[in-house]
Design a protein around this motif. Structure first.
Motif, PDB file in Angstrom:
ATOM      1  N   LEU A   1       3.068  -6.091   2.279  1.00 56.00           N
ATOM      2  CA  LEU A   1       2.405  -5.979   0.975  1.00 56.00           C
ATOM      3  C   LEU A   1       2.292  -4.528   0.529  1.00 56.00           C
ATOM      4  CD1 LEU A   1      -0.452  -8.648   1.284  1.00 56.00           C
ATOM      5  CD2 LEU A   1       1.751  -8.853   0.120  1.00 56.00           C
ATOM      6  N   ALA A   2       2.191  -3.604   1.490  1.00 59.05           N
ATOM      7  CA  ALA A   2       2.122  -2.180   1.131  1.00 59.05           C
ATOM      8  C   ALA A   2       3.422  -1.710   0.486  1.00 59.05           C
ATOM      9  CB  ALA A   2       1.811  -1.345   2.374  1.00 59.05           C
ATOM     10  N   LEU A   3       4.543  -2.325   0.880  1.00 58.73           N
ATOM     11  CA  LEU A   3       5.836  -1.942   0.311  1.00 58.73           C
ATOM     12  C   LEU A   3       5.948  -2.295  -1.163  1.00 58.73           C
ATOM     13  CD1 LEU A   3       8.274  -2.948   3.202  1.00 58.73           C
ATOM     14  CD2 LEU A   3       7.551  -0.644   2.545  1.00 58.73           C
ATOM     15  N   VAL A   4       5.191  -3.300  -1.599  1.00 55.97           N
ATOM     16  CA  VAL A   4       5.222  -3.683  -3.008  1.00 55.97           C
ATOM     17  C   VAL A   4       4.017  -3.125  -3.761  1.00 55.97           C
ATOM     18  CG1 VAL A   4       6.570  -5.767  -2.560  1.00 55.97           C
ATOM     19  CG2 VAL A   4       4.074  -5.898  -2.510  1.00 55.97           C
ATOM     20  N   GLY A   5       3.342  -2.146  -3.151  1.00 62.23           N
ATOM     21  CA  GLY A   5       2.258  -1.446  -3.828  1.00 62.23           C
ATOM     22  C   GLY A   5       0.873  -2.001  -3.612  1.00 62.23           C
ATOM     23  N   LEU A   6       0.754  -3.019  -2.744  1.00 61.88           N
ATOM     24  CA  LEU A   6      -0.561  -3.600  -2.481  1.00 61.88           C
ATOM     25  C   LEU A   6      -1.022  -3.169  -1.094  1.00 61.88           C
ATOM     26  CD1 LEU A   6      -2.786  -5.430  -3.576  1.00 61.88           C
ATOM     27  CD2 LEU A   6      -1.597  -7.386  -2.567  1.00 61.88           C
ATOM     28  N   LYS A   7      -1.683  -2.029  -1.024  1.00 66.40           N
ATOM     29  CA  LYS A   7      -2.147  -1.470   0.238  1.00 66.40           C
ATOM     30  C   LYS A   7      -3.510  -2.048   0.578  1.00 66.40           C
ATOM     31  CE  LYS A   7      -2.320   1.378   3.764  1.00 66.40           C
ATOM     32  NZ  LYS A   7      -1.483   1.174   4.952  1.00 66.40           N
ATOM     33  N   LEU A   8      -3.578  -2.771   1.678  1.00 64.57           N
ATOM     34  CA  LEU A   8      -4.818  -3.413   2.085  1.00 64.57           C
ATOM     35  C   LEU A   8      -5.445  -2.684   3.259  1.00 64.57           C
ATOM     36  CD1 LEU A   8      -3.720  -7.168   2.004  1.00 64.57           C
ATOM     37  CD2 LEU A   8      -4.944  -5.905   0.229  1.00 64.57           C
ATOM     38  N   ASP A   9      -6.767  -2.682   3.292  1.00 61.69           N
ATOM     39  CA  ASP A   9      -7.484  -2.196   4.465  1.00 61.69           C
ATOM     40  C   ASP A   9      -7.118  -3.072   5.657  1.00 61.69           C
ATOM     41  OD1 ASP A   9      -9.882  -0.565   5.573  1.00 61.69           O
ATOM     42  OD2 ASP A   9     -10.381  -2.649   6.056  1.00 61.69           O
ATOM     43  N   ALA A  10      -7.134  -2.480   6.863  1.00 65.16           N
ATOM     44  CA  ALA A  10      -6.738  -3.235   8.059  1.00 65.16           C
ATOM     45  C   ALA A  10      -7.588  -4.486   8.237  1.00 65.16           C
ATOM     46  CB  ALA A  10      -6.844  -2.338   9.300  1.00 65.16           C
ATOM     47  N   TRP A  11      -8.906  -4.372   7.984  1.00 67.82           N
ATOM     48  CA  TRP A  11      -9.802  -5.526   8.131  1.00 67.82           C
ATOM     49  C   TRP A  11      -9.401  -6.659   7.180  1.00 67.82           C
ATOM     50  CZ3 TRP A  11     -12.924  -8.727  10.336  1.00 67.82           C
ATOM     51  CH2 TRP A  11     -13.796  -9.525   9.591  1.00 67.82           C
ATOM     52  N   VAL A  12      -9.134  -6.313   5.915  1.00 70.28           N
ATOM     53  CA  VAL A  12      -8.757  -7.326   4.926  1.00 70.28           C
ATOM     54  C   VAL A  12      -7.421  -7.953   5.292  1.00 70.28           C
ATOM     55  CG1 VAL A  12      -8.201  -7.716   2.487  1.00 70.28           C
ATOM     56  CG2 VAL A  12     -10.048  -6.146   3.113  1.00 70.28           C
ATOM     57  N   ALA A  13      -6.470  -7.113   5.714  1.00 68.49           N
ATOM     58  CA  ALA A  13      -5.139  -7.616   6.057  1.00 68.49           C
ATOM     59  C   ALA A  13      -5.179  -8.598   7.219  1.00 68.49           C
ATOM     60  CB  ALA A  13      -4.207  -6.440   6.386  1.00 68.49           C
ATOM     61  N   VAL A  14      -5.895  -8.244   8.288  1.00 65.90           N
ATOM     62  CA  VAL A  14      -5.923  -9.145   9.444  1.00 65.90           C
ATOM     63  C   VAL A  14      -6.734 -10.404   9.123  1.00 65.90           C
ATOM     64  CG1 VAL A  14      -5.530  -7.339  11.145  1.00 65.90           C
ATOM     65  CG2 VAL A  14      -7.882  -7.927  10.516  1.00 65.90           C
ATOM     66  N   ALA A  15      -7.765 -10.295   8.274  1.00 63.82           N
ATOM     67  CA  ALA A  15      -8.528 -11.478   7.875  1.00 63.82           C
ATOM     68  C   ALA A  15      -7.635 -12.446   7.106  1.00 63.82           C
ATOM     69  CB  ALA A  15      -9.731 -11.072   7.028  1.00 63.82           C
ATOM     70  N   ILE A  16      -6.813 -11.915   6.201  1.00 64.98           N
ATOM     71  CA  ILE A  16      -5.881 -12.763   5.459  1.00 64.98           C
ATOM     72  C   ILE A  16      -4.843 -13.371   6.406  1.00 64.98           C
ATOM     73  CG2 ILE A  16      -4.026 -12.749   3.734  1.00 64.98           C
ATOM     74  CD1 ILE A  16      -5.643 -10.621   2.217  1.00 64.98           C
ATOM     75  N   GLY A  17      -4.310 -12.534   7.300  1.00 64.21           N
ATOM     76  CA  GLY A  17      -3.294 -13.018   8.238  1.00 64.21           C
ATOM     77  C   GLY A  17      -3.815 -14.138   9.119  1.00 64.21           C
ATOM     78  N   PHE A  18      -4.998 -13.978   9.660  1.00 66.07           N
ATOM     79  CA  PHE A  18      -5.549 -15.013  10.534  1.00 66.07           C
ATOM     80  C   PHE A  18      -5.967 -16.257   9.759  1.00 66.07           C
ATOM     81  CE2 PHE A  18      -5.718 -11.653  13.666  1.00 66.07           C
ATOM     82  CZ  PHE A  18      -5.457 -12.340  14.847  1.00 66.07           C
ATOM     83  N   THR A  19      -6.403 -16.086   8.515  1.00 66.63           N
ATOM     84  CA  THR A  19      -6.733 -17.241   7.688  1.00 66.63           C
ATOM     85  C   THR A  19      -5.491 -18.081   7.412  1.00 66.63           C
ATOM     86  OG1 THR A  19      -8.619 -16.154   6.636  1.00 66.63           O
ATOM     87  CG2 THR A  19      -7.587 -17.960   5.427  1.00 66.63           C
ATOM     88  N   LEU A  20      -4.396 -17.435   7.052  1.00 64.55           N
ATOM     89  CA  LEU A  20      -3.142 -18.159   6.797  1.00 64.55           C
ATOM     90  C   LEU A  20      -2.649 -18.853   8.065  1.00 64.55           C
ATOM     91  CD1 LEU A  20      -1.310 -15.518   4.556  1.00 64.55           C
ATOM     92  CD2 LEU A  20      -2.449 -17.625   3.804  1.00 64.55           C
TER      93      LEU A  20
END
Length: 213
Positions: free
Chosen positions: A72-91
């Motif tokens: 997502l950072a490559l397309v300009g959506l830089k997420l905080d590590a906490w938010v990124a892993v929360a989304i990843g584990f939710t999916l």
């Protein structure tokens, strides 16, 4: 290994627990929607959700975290590590819980659905009052087993720089140069989290086996 190092490990443990809770609750909400779509009888919904489940069950969790954090950072959506892993584990959790609960819904005797239809219950009330309470009971052992796996899987969040228990252990180990001691404590903390859940899941499984005899 002093008090400060141990407190740092406990901070990592706190984030492990929070990440597990967020992933499990978020995955549960989306997983229920997936399970209902998979049993809706609508071919398009069933194919879409089947593809979603195949994608997340057929790829490593580590890769999924990489895609969410770095992709997502490559397309300009830089997420905080906490938010990124929360989304990843939710999916990730939604795909597994959706499939577990789909199987549980289909395991409810067909006569229950037919009786509810005979009473002219709307689909929403039929699922809410008749099918889902029985399906949830059936799914409890497998759901708890998945929660144990999810807790242990949070260790992969360290790969994107999130400081959960495993990463906290690695940091402390690099500071005091006692890896066996540090990771022995880390392993014991994981065990104290997972073992009671495993026992509870086994207890529920035995109770259900007795009830169905």
């Amino acid at each position: 290994m002093g008090a400060n190092e141990f407190l740092f490990l406990l901070t990592g443990l706190k984030w492990t627990v929070l990440l597990s809770i967020v992933g499990f609750i978020g995955g549960g909400v989306f997983g229920l929607a997936i399970a209902l779509a998979r049993t809706s009888g609508r071919p398009l919904l069933e194919r879409i959700t089947a593809g979603y489940i195949a994608l997340f069950q057929g790829t490593p969790l580590l890769m999924q975290l990489f895609v969410v954090y770095y992709g997502l950072a490559l397309v300009g959506l830089k997420l905080d590590a906490w938010v990124a892993v929360a989304i990843g584990f939710t999916l990730h959790a939604s795909a597994y819980l959706g499939e577990i609960w789909r199987g549980s819904i289909e395991a409810v005797p067909k006569g229950q659905t037919e009786a509810a239809k005979a009473l002219s219950l709307h689909y929403v009330w039929r699922m809410k009052d008749v099918i889902l309470p029985q399906a949830i009971r059936i799914s409890l052992p497998a759901t708890i087993g998945f929660l144990v796996q999810l807790i242990k899987g949070t260790s992969l969040a360290a790969i994107v720089g999130f400081t959960e228990l495993t990463r906290a252990g690695n940091i402390v180990s690099n500071q005091i140069f006692q890896p066996l001691l540090v990771f022995g404590i880390v392993g014991a903390l994981y065990f104290l989290l997972c073992w009671p859940l495993s026992l509870y899941g086994s207890h529920l499984e035995r109770r259900m086996a007795i009830a169905t005899r």
